[in-house]
Write an enzyme that holds these catalytic residues in place. Structure first.
Site, PDB file in Angstrom:
ATOM      1  N   ASP A 124       2.799  -5.297   1.552  1.00 30.70           N
ATOM      2  CA  ASP A 124       2.180  -4.079   1.039  1.00 30.70           C
ATOM      3  C   ASP A 124       1.287  -3.401   2.101  1.00 30.70           C
ATOM      4  OD1 ASP A 124       1.719  -2.273  -0.999  1.00 30.70           O
ATOM      5  OD2 ASP A 124       1.246  -3.810  -2.472  1.00 30.70           O
TER       6      ASP A 124
ATOM      7  N   TRP B  91       5.074   2.509   1.272  1.00 31.92           N
ATOM      8  CA  TRP B  91       5.146   3.698   0.399  1.00 31.92           C
ATOM      9  C   TRP B  91       5.647   4.939   1.134  1.00 31.92           C
ATOM     10  CZ3 TRP B  91      -0.635   2.537   0.274  1.00 31.92           C
ATOM     11  CH2 TRP B  91      -0.853   1.291  -0.329  1.00 31.92           C
ATOM     12  N   GLY B  92       6.394   4.750   2.216  1.00 34.36           N
ATOM     13  CA  GLY B  92       6.941   5.896   2.950  1.00 34.36           C
ATOM     14  C   GLY B  92       5.980   6.485   3.965  1.00 34.36           C
TER      15      GLY B  92
ATOM     16  N   GLU C 177       4.069   7.461   7.270  1.00 33.99           N
ATOM     17  CA  GLU C 177       4.577   7.713   8.624  1.00 33.99           C
ATOM     18  C   GLU C 177       6.111   7.778   8.639  1.00 33.99           C
ATOM     19  OE1 GLU C 177       2.544   5.365  11.735  1.00 33.99           O
ATOM     20  OE2 GLU C 177       1.328   4.598  10.093  1.00 33.99           O
TER      21      GLU C 177
ATOM     22  N   ASP D 298       3.962   3.990  -6.185  1.00 35.37           N
ATOM     23  CA  ASP D 298       4.435   3.082  -7.233  1.00 35.37           C
ATOM     24  C   ASP D 298       5.178   3.798  -8.355  1.00 35.37           C
ATOM     25  OD1 ASP D 298       3.076   1.331  -5.714  1.00 35.37           O
ATOM     26  OD2 ASP D 298       1.827   0.532  -7.339  1.00 35.37           O
TER      27      ASP D 298
HETATM   28  C1  GLA Z   1       0.917  -1.768  -4.606  1.00 35.95           C
HETATM   29  C2  GLA Z   1       2.437  -1.887  -4.602  1.00 35.95           C
HETATM   30  C3  GLA Z   1       2.910  -2.380  -5.953  1.00 35.95           C
HETATM   31  C4  GLA Z   1       2.267  -3.725  -6.272  1.00 35.95           C
HETATM   32  C5  GLA Z   1       0.751  -3.605  -6.218  1.00 35.95           C
HETATM   33  C6  GLA Z   1       0.066  -4.955  -6.331  1.00 35.95           C
HETATM   34  O1  GLA Z   1       0.478  -0.765  -5.456  1.00 35.95           O
HETATM   35  O2  GLA Z   1       3.037  -0.660  -4.258  1.00 35.95           O
HETATM   36  O3  GLA Z   1       4.323  -2.483  -5.980  1.00 35.95           O
HETATM   37  O4  GLA Z   1       2.725  -4.679  -5.354  1.00 35.95           O
HETATM   38  O5  GLA Z   1       0.330  -3.011  -4.991  1.00 35.95           O
HETATM   39  O6  GLA Z   1      -1.320  -4.854  -6.290  1.00 35.95           O
END
Ligand code: GLA
Length: 396
Positions: free
Chosen positions: A126, A161-162, A164, A183
């Site tokens: 993450d 999460w994309g 850069e 998310d």
């Molecule tokens: C981020 C991730 C989620 C999950 C949470 C856990 O938000 O993008 O998919 O893993 O952390 O805290």
């Protein structure tokens, strides 16, 4: 060989969040085998955030929370492996995980070695609490190398999460999958926004490094951690699952598979759809007759979305996806609330009437055989639902 096809499995986050323990994981492992998920291809069982204690031990190692995992992680891995499944865990490139647990920044090689010792086969990695001046690409590269250094084959599931424009470089640093968006939540706007935002990037997803549209919410019906917004209908879940398959995304189930409706279990186990996701040519879907314009989501509509995702104005999608062995999928998506007719003009897909060819078509949900169709096809699709047809190009 790992990630030759999009990885498939189950992940604890969407439903269980921090409420995870050994008993739950064992039950999920049992269910994956007993209900046929493993046989259908779902092989990774992944524990997400909140598995550790808030402090490392005196050697600097991460410590599984003894209340949640009283026998340690090796015991969990052993149980998961004894079922024929592969075991996945979670850490983060920042100082702390998203839920505030110790994370792997500057501990990459130590943590990777520990994961390998436990028997971990998959690491979700993450991006929370990442130091402002640090270099994101370099830190993902560092964990990628740390995993390689263990000598164990570990699927590296990067999750920044994309940031850069990760689709441009995740393959080059050795990631096997990369999350490309914020998310997912268990509502229509969330999953549709994620899919739309990645439409332009699917051609950068393929063997050994797949664009990951996030864990599925199919079958959650707003129970659990990712339950925000208006619950999905069965039609919306059909859209979500089949869009993930068309995109060739990793398929990580997020619902409580111990307690599913027969419809949702059938959807997640639909072998015709899974074959589309896992097709060996890994081609992106082709959007036909596209008149759509990407526009920012108006502010007031963003309430249950994580980020200002783009929405495509045209609300009727027709896709064709090329599969191996002269097979194709023709897919229709109705983004309106009301029933619509959606068409596929075969000439738009390279098969004009004059060619003398048409498609042999089979409904992918019901198995109904439509015979040979020539020139065009029209489906009547309920609001927020889809129709998919498995096709062969034949002389008509
Ligand atoms: C981020 C991730 C989620 C999950 C949470 C856990 O938000 O993008 O998919 O893993 O952390 O805290």
């Amino acid at each position: 060989m790992i990630a030759v096809r999009p990885p498939m499995g189950w992940n604890s986050w969407n439903t269980f969040g921090k409420d995870i323990d050994e008993a739950l994981i064992f039950q999920i492992a049992d269910t994956m085998v007993e209900k046929g998920y493993l046989a259908a291809g779902y092989e990774y069982l992944v524990i997400d955030d909140c598995w550790a204690l808030k402090e490392r031990d005196e050697n600097g190692d991460l410590v599984p929370d003894p209340e949640k995992f009283p026998h340690g992680m090796k015991a969990v891995a052993d149980y998961v492996h004894s079922k024929g499944l592969r075991f996945g865990m979670y850490s983060c490139a920042g100082i702390l995980t998203c839920a505030g647990y110790p994370s792997s920044y500057d501990h990459e090689f130590r943590d990777a070695a520990l994961f390998a010792e436990w028997g971990v086969d998959y690491l979700k990695y993450d991006y929370c609490n990442f130091p402002k001046n640090a270099d994101g690409m370099n830190r993902y590269h560092t964990m990628s190398m740390a995993l390689k250094a263990t000598g164990r084959e570990i699927c590296f599931a990067a999750c920044n999460w994309g940031a850069e424009q990760s689709w441009n470089w995740m393959r080059s640093i050795g990631a096997h999958t990369y999350r490309s968006t914020g998310d997912i939540f268990d509502n229509y706007r969330s999953f549709m926004g994620i899919f739309q935002s990645q439409l332009e990037h699917f051609s950068q997803s393929g063997p050994y490094c797949f664009n990951d549209l996030d864990m599925l919410t199919v079958g959650m019906y707003n129970k659990g951690n990712a339950a925000i917004g208006k619950p999905c209908t069965d039609g919306e879940y059909r859209m979500q699952f089949s869009l993930w398959c068309l995109a060739g995304s990793p398929l990580m189930i997020g619902a409580d598979i111990r307690d599913m409706t027969p419809q949702m279990e059938g959807l997640l186990l639909n072998q015709r759809l899974i074959e589309v996701d896992q097709d060996r040519e890994c081609r992106p879907p082709c959007l036909l007759g596209r008149r759509s314009v990407a526009v920012p989501v108006p502010k007031e509509e963003k309430a249950d979305a994580v980020e200002p995702l783009k929405i495509v104005k045209d609300k009727l999608y027709t896709f064709i996806k090329h599969l191996s062995d002269n097979r194709f999928v023709i897919a229709y998506y109705n983004l309106h609330e009301e029933e619509q007719e959606i068409s596929c003009i075969f000439a738009d897909a390279g098969v004009p009437y004059a060619s003398g060819y048409g498609f042999q078509m089979e409904d992918m949900f019901t198995g109904e055989d439509l015979g040979v169709v020539r020139d065009y096809h029209i489906a009547v699709v309920p609001g927020h639902d889809c129709r998919l047809y498995r096709c062969r190009l034949v002389r008509a």
